[in-house]
Structures are given as C-alpha cells and as structure tokens.
Motif scaffolding. Structure first.
Motif, PDB file in Angstrom:
ATOM      1  N   CYS A 166       0.827  -1.214   0.000  1.00 29.80           N
ATOM      2  CA  CYS A 166       0.000   0.000   0.000  1.00 29.80           C
ATOM      3  C   CYS A 166       0.857   1.257   0.000  1.00 29.80           C
ATOM      4  O   CYS A 166       0.559   2.231  -0.712  1.00 29.80           O
ATOM      5  N   ILE A 167       1.924   1.266   0.773  1.00 28.60           N
ATOM      6  CA  ILE A 167       2.781   2.444   0.855  1.00 28.60           C
ATOM      7  C   ILE A 167       3.507   2.688  -0.467  1.00 28.60           C
ATOM      8  O   ILE A 167       3.609   3.822  -0.946  1.00 28.60           O
ATOM      9  N   VAL A 168       4.029   1.629  -1.062  1.00 24.75           N
ATOM     10  CA  VAL A 168       4.831   1.766  -2.284  1.00 24.75           C
ATOM     11  C   VAL A 168       3.971   2.179  -3.475  1.00 24.75           C
ATOM     12  O   VAL A 168       4.382   3.013  -4.297  1.00 24.75           O
ATOM     13  N   THR A 169       2.770   1.628  -3.587  1.00 28.29           N
ATOM     14  CA  THR A 169       1.926   1.872  -4.766  1.00 28.29           C
ATOM     15  C   THR A 169       1.039   3.105  -4.633  1.00 28.29           C
ATOM     16  O   THR A 169       0.393   3.500  -5.605  1.00 28.29           O
ATOM     17  N   GLY A 170       0.962   3.703  -3.444  1.00 27.59           N
ATOM     18  CA  GLY A 170       0.110   4.869  -3.273  1.00 27.59           C
ATOM     19  C   GLY A 170      -1.338   4.533  -2.991  1.00 27.59           C
ATOM     20  O   GLY A 170      -2.209   5.413  -3.020  1.00 27.59           O
ATOM     21  N   VAL A 171      -1.617   3.284  -2.685  1.00 21.54           N
ATOM     22  CA  VAL A 171      -2.973   2.864  -2.306  1.00 21.54           C
ATOM     23  C   VAL A 171      -3.185   3.195  -0.836  1.00 21.54           C
ATOM     24  O   VAL A 171      -2.239   3.115  -0.031  1.00 21.54           O
ATOM     25  N   PRO A 172      -4.382   3.584  -0.414  1.00 19.57           N
ATOM     26  CA  PRO A 172      -4.623   3.848   1.002  1.00 19.57           C
ATOM     27  C   PRO A 172      -4.231   2.650   1.867  1.00 19.57           C
ATOM     28  O   PRO A 172      -4.488   1.508   1.491  1.00 19.57           O
ATOM     29  N   VAL A 173      -3.595   2.916   2.997  1.00 16.78           N
ATOM     30  CA  VAL A 173      -3.178   1.830   3.883  1.00 16.78           C
ATOM     31  C   VAL A 173      -4.385   0.974   4.239  1.00 16.78           C
ATOM     32  O   VAL A 173      -5.448   1.495   4.584  1.00 16.78           O
ATOM     33  N   VAL A 187      -8.660  -8.626  -3.001  1.00 17.03           N
ATOM     34  CA  VAL A 187      -9.965  -8.285  -2.415  1.00 17.03           C
ATOM     35  C   VAL A 187     -10.029  -6.795  -2.092  1.00 17.03           C
ATOM     36  O   VAL A 187     -11.061  -6.127  -2.337  1.00 17.03           O
ATOM     37  N   TYR A 188      -8.959  -6.240  -1.577  1.00 14.12           N
ATOM     38  CA  TYR A 188      -8.942  -4.830  -1.196  1.00 14.12           C
ATOM     39  C   TYR A 188      -9.041  -3.920  -2.417  1.00 14.12           C
ATOM     40  O   TYR A 188      -9.791  -2.919  -2.400  1.00 14.12           O
ATOM     41  N   MET A 220     -13.748   3.322   4.647  1.00 13.19           N
ATOM     42  CA  MET A 220     -14.048   2.415   5.752  1.00 13.19           C
ATOM     43  C   MET A 220     -14.739   1.146   5.247  1.00 13.19           C
ATOM     44  O   MET A 220     -14.475   0.040   5.728  1.00 13.19           O
ATOM     45  N   LYS A 221     -15.606   1.276   4.257  1.00  8.65           N
ATOM     46  CA  LYS A 221     -16.285   0.095   3.700  1.00  8.65           C
ATOM     47  C   LYS A 221     -15.279  -0.847   3.038  1.00  8.65           C
ATOM     48  O   LYS A 221     -15.343  -2.073   3.217  1.00  8.65           O
ATOM     49  N   ALA A 222     -14.359  -0.283   2.268  1.00  7.10           N
ATOM     50  CA  ALA A 222     -13.360  -1.126   1.597  1.00  7.10           C
ATOM     51  C   ALA A 222     -12.462  -1.816   2.616  1.00  7.10           C
ATOM     52  O   ALA A 222     -12.128  -3.002   2.462  1.00  7.10           O
ATOM     53  N   ARG A 223     -12.082  -1.097   3.657  1.00  7.56           N
ATOM     54  CA  ARG A 223     -11.252  -1.696   4.692  1.00  7.56           C
ATOM     55  C   ARG A 223     -12.003  -2.785   5.449  1.00  7.56           C
ATOM     56  O   ARG A 223     -11.406  -3.790   5.858  1.00  7.56           O
TER      57      ARG A 223
END
Length: 378
Positions: free
Chosen positions: A46-53, A119-120, A148-151
C-alpha cells in the motif's frame, strides 16, 4: 526423562510426546510468522503503490491479539501425526525453524498477501467510485466512509483467510482434509476468532467509532466479496504444500544418511577398540546368524546386537544361546527400526529381551530382539 516403571513402552511414549510438543512449537512459529509476514507485505504494498493503507494501527493490534492468537495457541496443542515416530531423530544442534520452513512461511505469507490485496483493490474500486489511489480517493465526497467500507471487506476477508491458514498449518506436507477435526482446541479457537470478528464489525460504536469498521454498511455484496480471500488462500496454500512435501522428504533422506554414517563410524570404532583390548568378535550361525561382540575388560563401548526371528519363542532361544556362549553382554547400541511401535521387557537369564515391530508396521509379530545386560553400568 524420568522413568516411572520398567516398561519400555513408557520410554517410547515419552519420546513420542516430546516429538509432538516440538512439532507443535514448529507449527506455532510457522503460522504466526507467515501471518505477520503477510501483514508486512500488505502494508508495504500500500505504501509503495500509493494505495490507502489497508488497515489502521488499532485494527492491526486487534488482529494480532484477538483473532490470530487463539488459532496459534491451538496449533501448539496439536495431538501429533501418527507417523511421527517414523521420522529420524533430529540433530541436537539443529535450529527450531529450518530452511525449508522459512521458505514455507514466506510462500504462505505471500499467498495470504496476494489474495487480500486483490480483495482490497476490488473493494476500493467498488466503494470508492472506481478510484484505488490515495490522491484520487481523498478528493471524493465522504471519502472516509467509503474507505471504511473497503477496509471492512478486506478485514473480514483477512480474518477468514487466517482461519483457513490455521487449518492448513496443522501439517507441513499433508492435505487439509487429513484428520481435519482431530484437534478439538482448534475448533474452539476458530469459534472464538469468529465471534471476535463479528463483534468487531457489527457492534455499534465499537465497530464504527473505535475500530472504524462497519459490517452492516458493506451489505451482502461486501460479505460475498470477502469470501474470495479464504477460497484463494485454501487453494494456493495447499498447492504450496507440494513444494514443502518435496523438501520434507529430502530433509528426512539427509537425516537418514547422516545417521547411517554415524552408525558406521561407531561400529568401526567399536571393532577397533575390541581388537586392541583383546575382545573377540563372533558370527555364530547356530545362534541365528547374528553378529555379537564379546565383552572386554576395557571401558564399555556401545555395540550392535540384533537377532532377527519370526516369533517370541525362537527369539528367546536365540538370546539364551548368545548368553550361554558369551556369559555376559555389555550395553549394546541398537541398530534397529526407527519406529518402535510395540515393546515389552522380560527378564531371561540375566538379560532383558525387548521385541520390536517392523519399521513400517507391516508385520503383526515382533521381528527384532535386542539384548541388554543388567550390569551396574546399566
């Protein structure tokens, strides 16, 4: 090891129990390390690709202490596999976690990470209007609720996947359906983990305000999407066992070669010692064709003494012939089957006879008897 009686079966049970405990420790470490490796991989992605943690620090703490801990403890209480006595004894200087175990942990951690990341990403695309990167999601209206829904979907999928992973961790090389419900502690641990999961995503205020999760907001589609994780984890983790089974087989072969070399070295040392000390070496065909090394006045050296026979009576007669010929037999080193499945001890003419079954358990009658002296040094 403290001997509570004069029954050799007690020693066998003690050795088996020790191996079961040691195997449980290995499985505990392998499971907990693979899960933590997966956590690191997911956050790093997530950190490397810029996706939300993928999850908050509190969610990570909840996973480690509440949903991961009960299954890992249950793995440490595994009853043990039926073939555990057929395994070769491990070297004393061997580490608890072996090289092939590290590879298994990394592979299973990568599998767990891949399925949860998939899935995320799907959940982000669905609940965040097709956006998956942090910069794009931050510009959306009510972005925190959508994130929040995705998490939540990823959180549910991860707990289910880790529960599946705990079942696959019960054996390094056997399929999940082999004695699947043999550990009652595992069933209790999974039920506890599931109750904690549903409490974390369904209880008002605790779920949405503290853990920032909402199992009701994702709807039935979110719960259905979460099933992708455990299904993918089950299939891919079982496929990884093909590689692990091959490595386990090679490991056992290396142990067998090492023990054979050690036995050969000890036998050569024993023969050299008896030649120097004036002892005699007999090959008495009348006594069943067994190799016996006579006692010498020098210090005791472990010796091999095995008499093959088809039954108890013939073996006892063989033992008596050996004792009559030599008078006394010093403490032997057993070069017999690795798997002692049945043994008993009976005093006969100053020696103890112990019937051993075949290595592979193919013969119902004892095949090998080992003679021990009852001298002071024993």
């Amino acid at each position: 090891m403290i001997l509570t009686d004069d029954n050799f079966c007690s020693i066998v049970k003690a050795v088996e129990k020790g191996r079961v405990i040691y195997s449980g420790i290995q499985k505990f470490v392998a499971f907990i390390m693979s899960v933590h490796i997966a956590e690191v991989m997911q956050i790093f992605f997530c950190i490397v690709t810029g996706v939300p943690v993928m999850r908050t620090p509190l969610q990570i703490l909840f996973l480690i202490l509440v949903t991961d801990l009960p299954p890992s403890i249950a793995l440490g209480m595994e009853p043990g596999e039926k073939t555990i006595l057929k395994e070769r004894p491990r070297p004393k200087d061997e580490p608890v976690v072996l090289g092939w175990m590290w590879l298994s942990m990394v592979m299973n951690g990568a599998v767990l990470s891949i399925v949860i990341i998939i899935v995320y990403i799907i959940s982000l695309s669905r609940y965040c209007d097709g956006s998956v990167f942090q910069e794009d999601i931050a510009q959306l209206e009510d972005s925190s609720t959508k994130l929040m829904k995705a998490r939540t979907v990823a959180f549910i999928s991860l707990v289910w996947s880790e529960n599946v992973r705990s079942y696959t961790s019960r054996s390094f090389n056997r399929p999940i359906w082999h004695d699947m419900f043999g550990n009652s502690h595992m069933q209790k641990a999974i039920i506890l983990a599931q109750l904690c999961l549903y409490a974390a995503v369904l209880i008002p205020f605790f779920s949405d305000h503290i853990l920032e999760l909402s199992g009701l907001a994702v709807g039935w589609e979110g719960w259905l999407l979460a099933i992708i994780g455990p299904l993918g984890c089950l299939v891919m983790c079982e496929l990884c066992k093909i590689i692990t089974a091959f490595q386990v087989g090679n490991y056992q072969k290396r142990l067998a070669e090492r023990h054979e070399a050690e036995d050969h070295r000890l036998a050569e040392a024993s023969r050299d010692h008896h030649r120097k000390s004036g002892g005699a070496v007999f090959n008495d065909k009348a006594a069943g064709g067994i190799m016996v090394q006579a006692a010498a006045p020098a210090p005791v050296v472990p010796m091999a003494l095995a008499a093959k026979s088809s039954g108890h009576d013939a073996s006892r007669q063989t033992v008596h012939k050996v004792v009559d010929k030599l008078g006394r037999v010093e403490e032997p080193r057993v070069h017999g089957p690795a798997d002692v499945t049945e043994a008993s001890m009976k005093k006969r003419a100053g020696v103890v006879t112990m019937p051993f079954c075949s290595c592979f358990g193919l013969f119902p009658t004892p095949k090998v008897h080992v003679v021990y002296s009852l001298g002071i040094q024993n």
